[in-house]
Design a protein around this motif. Structure first.
Motif, PDB file in Angstrom:
ATOM      1  N   UNK A 132      45.828  33.472  40.339  1.00  0.00           N
ATOM      2  CA  UNK A 132      44.860  32.905  41.280  1.00  0.00           C
ATOM      3  C   UNK A 132      45.509  31.925  42.243  1.00  0.00           C
ATOM      4  N   UNK A 133      46.422  31.101  41.735  1.00  0.00           N
ATOM      5  CA  UNK A 133      47.115  30.141  42.602  1.00  0.00           C
ATOM      6  C   UNK A 133      47.994  30.865  43.618  1.00  0.00           C
ATOM      7  N   UNK A 134      48.685  31.911  43.178  1.00  0.00           N
ATOM      8  CA  UNK A 134      49.527  32.666  44.112  1.00  0.00           C
ATOM      9  C   UNK A 134      48.684  33.381  45.158  1.00  0.00           C
ATOM     10  N   UNK A 135      47.524  33.873  44.768  1.00  0.00           N
ATOM     11  CA  UNK A 135      46.621  34.502  45.753  1.00  0.00           C
ATOM     12  C   UNK A 135      46.107  33.463  46.738  1.00  0.00           C
ATOM     13  N   UNK A 136      45.724  32.296  46.253  1.00  0.00           N
ATOM     14  CA  UNK A 136      45.190  31.252  47.128  1.00  0.00           C
ATOM     15  C   UNK A 136      46.255  30.740  48.093  1.00  0.00           C
ATOM     16  N   UNK A 137      47.505  30.666  47.634  1.00  0.00           N
ATOM     17  CA  UNK A 137      48.591  30.176  48.485  1.00  0.00           C
ATOM     18  C   UNK A 137      49.266  31.282  49.288  1.00  0.00           C
ATOM     19  N   UNK A 138      48.852  32.534  49.060  1.00  0.00           N
ATOM     20  CA  UNK A 138      49.400  33.704  49.749  1.00  0.00           C
ATOM     21  C   UNK A 138      50.910  33.825  49.531  1.00  0.00           C
ATOM     22  N   UNK A 139      51.329  33.769  48.278  1.00  0.00           N
ATOM     23  CA  UNK A 139      52.728  33.911  47.911  1.00  0.00           C
ATOM     24  C   UNK A 139      52.908  35.288  47.284  1.00  0.00           C
ATOM     25  N   UNK A 148      45.016  32.861  29.930  1.00  0.00           N
ATOM     26  CA  UNK A 148      44.420  31.928  30.889  1.00  0.00           C
ATOM     27  C   UNK A 148      45.474  31.432  31.873  1.00  0.00           C
ATOM     28  N   UNK A 149      46.684  31.151  31.385  1.00  0.00           N
ATOM     29  CA  UNK A 149      47.734  30.688  32.296  1.00  0.00           C
ATOM     30  C   UNK A 149      48.149  31.793  33.266  1.00  0.00           C
ATOM     31  N   UNK A 150      48.198  33.034  32.797  1.00  0.00           N
ATOM     32  CA  UNK A 150      48.518  34.154  33.686  1.00  0.00           C
ATOM     33  C   UNK A 150      47.437  34.319  34.750  1.00  0.00           C
ATOM     34  N   UNK A 151      46.204  34.177  34.363  1.00  0.00           N
ATOM     35  CA  UNK A 151      45.087  34.250  35.305  1.00  0.00           C
ATOM     36  C   UNK A 151      45.167  33.097  36.309  1.00  0.00           C
ATOM     37  N   UNK A 152      45.480  31.905  35.847  1.00  0.00           N
ATOM     38  CA  UNK A 152      45.592  30.740  36.725  1.00  0.00           C
ATOM     39  C   UNK A 152      46.735  30.902  37.720  1.00  0.00           C
ATOM     40  N   UNK A 153      47.900  31.348  37.254  1.00  0.00           N
ATOM     41  CA  UNK A 153      49.049  31.526  38.147  1.00  0.00           C
ATOM     42  C   UNK A 153      48.752  32.604  39.186  1.00  0.00           C
ATOM     43  N   UNK A 170      46.169  41.542  36.483  1.00  0.00           N
ATOM     44  CA  UNK A 170      46.753  41.628  35.142  1.00  0.00           C
ATOM     45  C   UNK A 170      46.287  40.485  34.259  1.00  0.00           C
ATOM     46  N   UNK A 171      46.232  39.278  34.824  1.00  0.00           N
ATOM     47  CA  UNK A 171      45.740  38.129  34.069  1.00  0.00           C
ATOM     48  C   UNK A 171      44.278  38.282  33.705  1.00  0.00           C
ATOM     49  N   UNK A 172      43.488  38.842  34.625  1.00  0.00           N
ATOM     50  CA  UNK A 172      42.071  39.067  34.345  1.00  0.00           C
ATOM     51  C   UNK A 172      41.886  40.089  33.225  1.00  0.00           C
ATOM     52  N   UNK A 190      48.248  39.726  43.804  1.00  0.00           N
ATOM     53  CA  UNK A 190      46.994  40.355  43.382  1.00  0.00           C
ATOM     54  C   UNK A 190      47.213  41.112  42.068  1.00  0.00           C
ATOM     55  N   UNK A 191      48.379  41.729  41.925  1.00  0.00           N
ATOM     56  CA  UNK A 191      48.689  42.420  40.665  1.00  0.00           C
ATOM     57  C   UNK A 191      48.691  41.433  39.503  1.00  0.00           C
ATOM     58  N   UNK A 192      49.295  40.266  39.732  1.00  0.00           N
ATOM     59  CA  UNK A 192      49.344  39.253  38.675  1.00  0.00           C
ATOM     60  C   UNK A 192      47.947  38.739  38.361  1.00  0.00           C
TER      61      UNK A 192
END
Length: 174
Positions: A104-111, A97-102, A39-41, A34-36
């Motif tokens: 979001x992907x980590x949040x969606x995958x719960x990593x 954009x890549x930081x925001x994407x990563x 931060x990306x946002x 969530x921090x990432x």
């Protein structure tokens, strides 16, 4: 009276994560994913602001002054500086954009950690992480690399002695 209050503070058990007494609730912390994402946002918003300001400055520079005809208006242009600025703005936008994407992907995958990522990757590869240890996997990888290098060495020796090159099965049949 002061010594009693000090003694009571020292007698209270401490929370291991922080130096606050157990009576006080610990502040909830945000997970790393969530921090990432946040931060990306934030970085994306800042990069959008930088891009908007750069484009606005370029547009204002192209407008002629009030008493100047547009035919005679020649704004100062330095191609190298403008290209460098465009490269910087594009790089900032891509990174944000890549930081925001990563995130979001980590949040969606719960990593949330490297262990969660290992669990996810091993689960996707068919190994749930309970079978072999990392040393077993490393030994198996070393054996595989040694076998591949041995085959390559045999091919080189075969080329030198026979004078013909080894190809794949299809080449040998023809």
């Amino acid at each position: 009276m002061e010594s009693n209050s000090i003694e009571r503070k020292q007698d209270q058990p401490l929370n291991k994560a922080s130096s606050a007494p157990l009576d006080q609730p610990a502040r909830p912390r945000l997970p790393a994913n969530v921090k990432l994402l946040l931060g990306g946002l934030a970085f994306f918003c800042l990069s959008s602001l930088v891009t908007h300001r750069a484009l606005h400055r370029r547009r204002l520079a192209s407008i002629p002054p009030f008493y100047t005809s547009s035919v005679y208006h020649q704004p100062r242009v330095n191609g190298a500086i403008e290209a460098f600025e465009a490269l910087n703005v594009a790089t900032i936008n891509v990174v944000s954009v890549s930081m925001l994407f990563v995130g979001g992907a980590l949040c969606a995958l719960n990593v949330n950690s490297l262990d969660d990522m290992r669990r996810l990757i091993r689960g996707g590869a068919g190994a749930d992480g309970t079978g072999r240890s990392e040393t077993d996997l490393e030994q198996e990888l070393e054996e595989w690399i040694a076998a591949v290098l041995d085959r390559k060495e045999r091919r080189k020796k075969g080329e030198q002695s026979d004078g013909e090159t080894f190809g794949n099965e299809r080449d040998r049949r023809q």
